[in-house]
Design an enzyme around this catalytic site. Structure first.
Site, short mmCIF file in Angstrom:
data_model
loop_
_atom_site.label_atom_id
_atom_site.label_comp_id
_atom_site.label_asym_id
_atom_site.label_seq_id
_atom_site.Cartn_x
_atom_site.Cartn_y
_atom_site.Cartn_z
N GLU A 142 9.69 1.57 10.90
CA GLU A 142 10.79 2.52 10.70
C GLU A 142 10.16 3.89 10.68
O GLU A 142 9.49 4.27 9.72
CB GLU A 142 11.51 2.19 9.39
CG GLU A 142 12.91 2.81 9.31
CD GLU A 142 12.92 4.21 8.73
OE1 GLU A 142 13.00 5.16 9.55
OE2 GLU A 142 12.85 4.36 7.52
N CYS A 180 14.24 10.77 6.70
CA CYS A 180 14.11 10.37 8.11
C CYS A 180 15.43 10.46 8.85
O CYS A 180 15.46 10.69 10.05
CB CYS A 180 13.53 8.96 8.21
SG CYS A 180 14.50 7.69 7.37
N GLU A 184 9.88 16.25 14.64
CA GLU A 184 10.34 16.03 13.27
C GLU A 184 9.60 16.97 12.32
O GLU A 184 8.37 16.93 12.23
CB GLU A 184 10.10 14.58 12.84
CG GLU A 184 10.66 14.29 11.46
CD GLU A 184 10.49 12.83 11.06
OE1 GLU A 184 11.44 12.26 10.51
OE2 GLU A 184 9.40 12.27 11.30
N LYS A 208 0.87 -1.18 0.00
CA LYS A 208 0.00 0.00 0.00
C LYS A 208 0.91 1.23 0.00
O LYS A 208 1.47 1.61 1.02
CB LYS A 208 -0.90 0.01 1.23
CG LYS A 208 -2.25 0.73 1.03
CD LYS A 208 -2.16 2.19 0.64
CE LYS A 208 -1.81 3.07 1.83
NZ LYS A 208 -1.79 4.54 1.40
#
Length: 516
Positions: A271, A305, A409, A196
């Site tokens: 992750e 990331c 973040e 997906k």
């Protein structure tokens, strides 16, 4: 718009042909070896981040499409898990070859869909092919494990077996590379897949399905459902025939997936986000540190990331070093991702641009000092109008570690610089965050470098370097950055089950219950 005859080695006419072909194309689901529209017939647009015009469309899937894909993967698993490893290896090598064959098209499509600079995306496509070639070699040998002889009376041995269909939910920043990073080991080790992709960059997933079809992979081994996270993604997390789930994405999404997957006791590989520090000491090679820090935060549009989004610098060189970072940030070339000279392109989506600008505003409200950027980029380095796109000037703050811009973040080209007095304070500041994905240390004192490598709360630590991925090494984070390791043989822990078998070499004594 025509910059030169070739961009990243691709003829401009070829680029234009690919772009024009997308306008009338719909990225479909791929289930049981066939491309299919949604049962409802619904589609959704994907935007070109450079203009926010509709680039193409994708089928909008949901529970029904996920159910069909999960059943196809479950049925195919019965055969694929028993397919000899050498045959699986041949399929993976064929997919790697086809990724290389179609590399130009894949790179252009992803650059247009995700807003990433074409020359960087082309390297990502090469990495995608490498993912399959690398795990093809693992297919024949990775399942081997250990034997345990016991006193000449028993032989125990352990072996690995495929674990089942894997649901793979991927992010929008590097969709092809990050999906193949999970798909390749799953197929190599005998699992089947339901992918997906992120709805903001769905196009290369369907192009990958075309490659899988061209490679003649057996039907149902690889399946793709396009759609939104709260619809198709949630249905995949909940489906009982998909016992393994991987997610690459933000931490809050990971928490939701973990909660929902817990109801079905699914195995997870997450992750997630990062707020990675770069520690620069006065004795470092400052030229190397400068190059690495600037590249690691501003390349890939800051949507990475492992970006070194917190810059911790020793007080004695803080002002000088940060001013050099500022000079470099001011000179970064912002422009269209197909321009060969562009270094930073548009952010993925208008919603994401607004989110990043919200962090800029939060930094100013908390008292951070804005040195560079902080505004939408409306003109490219060539003087072109960028006002319709999601462009942001590379941004640099001087702030404190307690601030939101240093703790949360941002996932954009925003860097916050923070001074430290000594090694002890540097370590405390670096670890003072809920994240723990990567950390970067710049010093000529190798004893200090290794001390910090042991003490930094991060799954990945780079000494005197930016992030250079090596596939056999473990990748993953600690704390709220993730809970697993992938890469090389470490991926076996997720994609396979470890089984123990005991064989007596002499008839063992068995207590005879009920014997009178």
């Amino acid at each position: 718009m025509r910059y030169q005859d070739r961009v990243a080695g691709i003829p401009w006419e070829r680029i234009e042909a690919i772009r024009n072909a997308l306008k009338g194309w719909t990225a479909l689901h791929f289930i049981g070896g066939e491309f299919r529209p949604s049962e409802s017939g619904e589609v959704f647009p994907t935007l070109d981040p450079s203009t926010n015009e509709v680039l193409s469309h994708a089928a909008r899937g949901g529970e029904r499409e996920v159910d069909r894909a999960a059943k196809a993967a479950h049925e195919a698993f019965q055969r694929w898990s028993r397919t000899p490893a050498r045959e699986r290896k041949r399929y993976l090598l064929r997919i790697a070859e086809l990724l290389e064959k179609h590399a130009d098209e894949l790179a252009v499509v992803e650059a247009l869909d995700a807003g990433q600079v074409l020359r960087i995306v082309k390297a990502q496509v090469a990495r995608s092919a490498e993912n399959f070639a690398f795990y093809a070699e693992y297919a024949e040998h990775a399942m081997e494990d250990r034997t345990f002889p016991v006193d000449r009376d028993w032989l125990y041995y352990s072996l690995r077996v495929p674990a089942g269909p894997v649901g793979i939910i991927t992010p929008w920043n590097a969709p092809l590379m990050l999906s193949t990073w999970r798909i390749a080991p799953a197929l190599a080790f005998g699992d089947t897949v339901v992918l997906k992709p992120a709805e903001w960059s769905p196009l290369t997933a369907s192009k990958l399905a075309e490659i899988v079809q061209e490679a003649d992979l057996p039907p149902g081994v690889f399946n793709l459902v396009q759609g939104f996270g709260e619809e198709a993604g949630a249905a995949l997390v909940a489906h009982p025939l998909v016992p393994l789930l991987t997610l690459t994405g933000e931490t809050e999404t990971g928490k939701i997936v973990m909660q929902n997957a817990a109801r079905h006791l699914k195995r997870l590989s997450l992750e997630l986000g990062g707020k990675s520090p770069a520690l620069v000491f006065a004795d470092a090679d400052l030229e190397r540190a400068l190059d690495a820090v600037v590249f690691q935060i501003y390349s890939f549009n800051g949507e990475r990331c492992t970006a070194s989004s917190r810059l911790l610098v020793e007080e004695s060189i803080f002002e000088t070093f940060v001013e050099r970072v500022a000079e470099r940030a001011r000179a970064i070339r912002v422009g269209h991702p197909l321009d060969p000279e562009t270094e930073v392109g548009p952010l993925i989506h208008p919603e994401h641009l607004e989110r990043v600008l919200g962090y800029v505003e939060a930094g100013l409200k908390e008292g951070a000092r804005l040195l560079v950027g902080g505004k939408r980029a409306t003109t490219s380095f060539r003087g072109e109008d960028l006002s319709r796109g999601n462009y942001l000037e590379p941004t640099l703050f001087v702030g404190e570690n307690r601030m939101r811009i240093a703790q949360e973040e941002i996932f954009g080209p925003v860097l916050v610089a923070i001074p430290f007095r000594d090694e002890e304070e540097a370590l405390r500041l670096a670890n003072d965050t809920k994240y723990g994905l990567a950390a970067y240390v710049f010093t000529r004192d190798l004893e200090r470098a290794h001390r910090l490598a042991l003490e930094l709360e991060a799954g990945l630590v780079y000494l005197n370097s930016h992030n250079v991925r090596h596939l056999p090494t473990p990748f993953g984070g600690v704390k709220e950055s993730g809970d697993r390791r992938e890469g090389g043989h470490y991926a076996l822990e997720f994609y396979t089950d470890l089984k123990a078998v005991g064989l007596p070499l002499r008839p063992p004594h068995v207590p005879r219950f009920g014997k009178r």
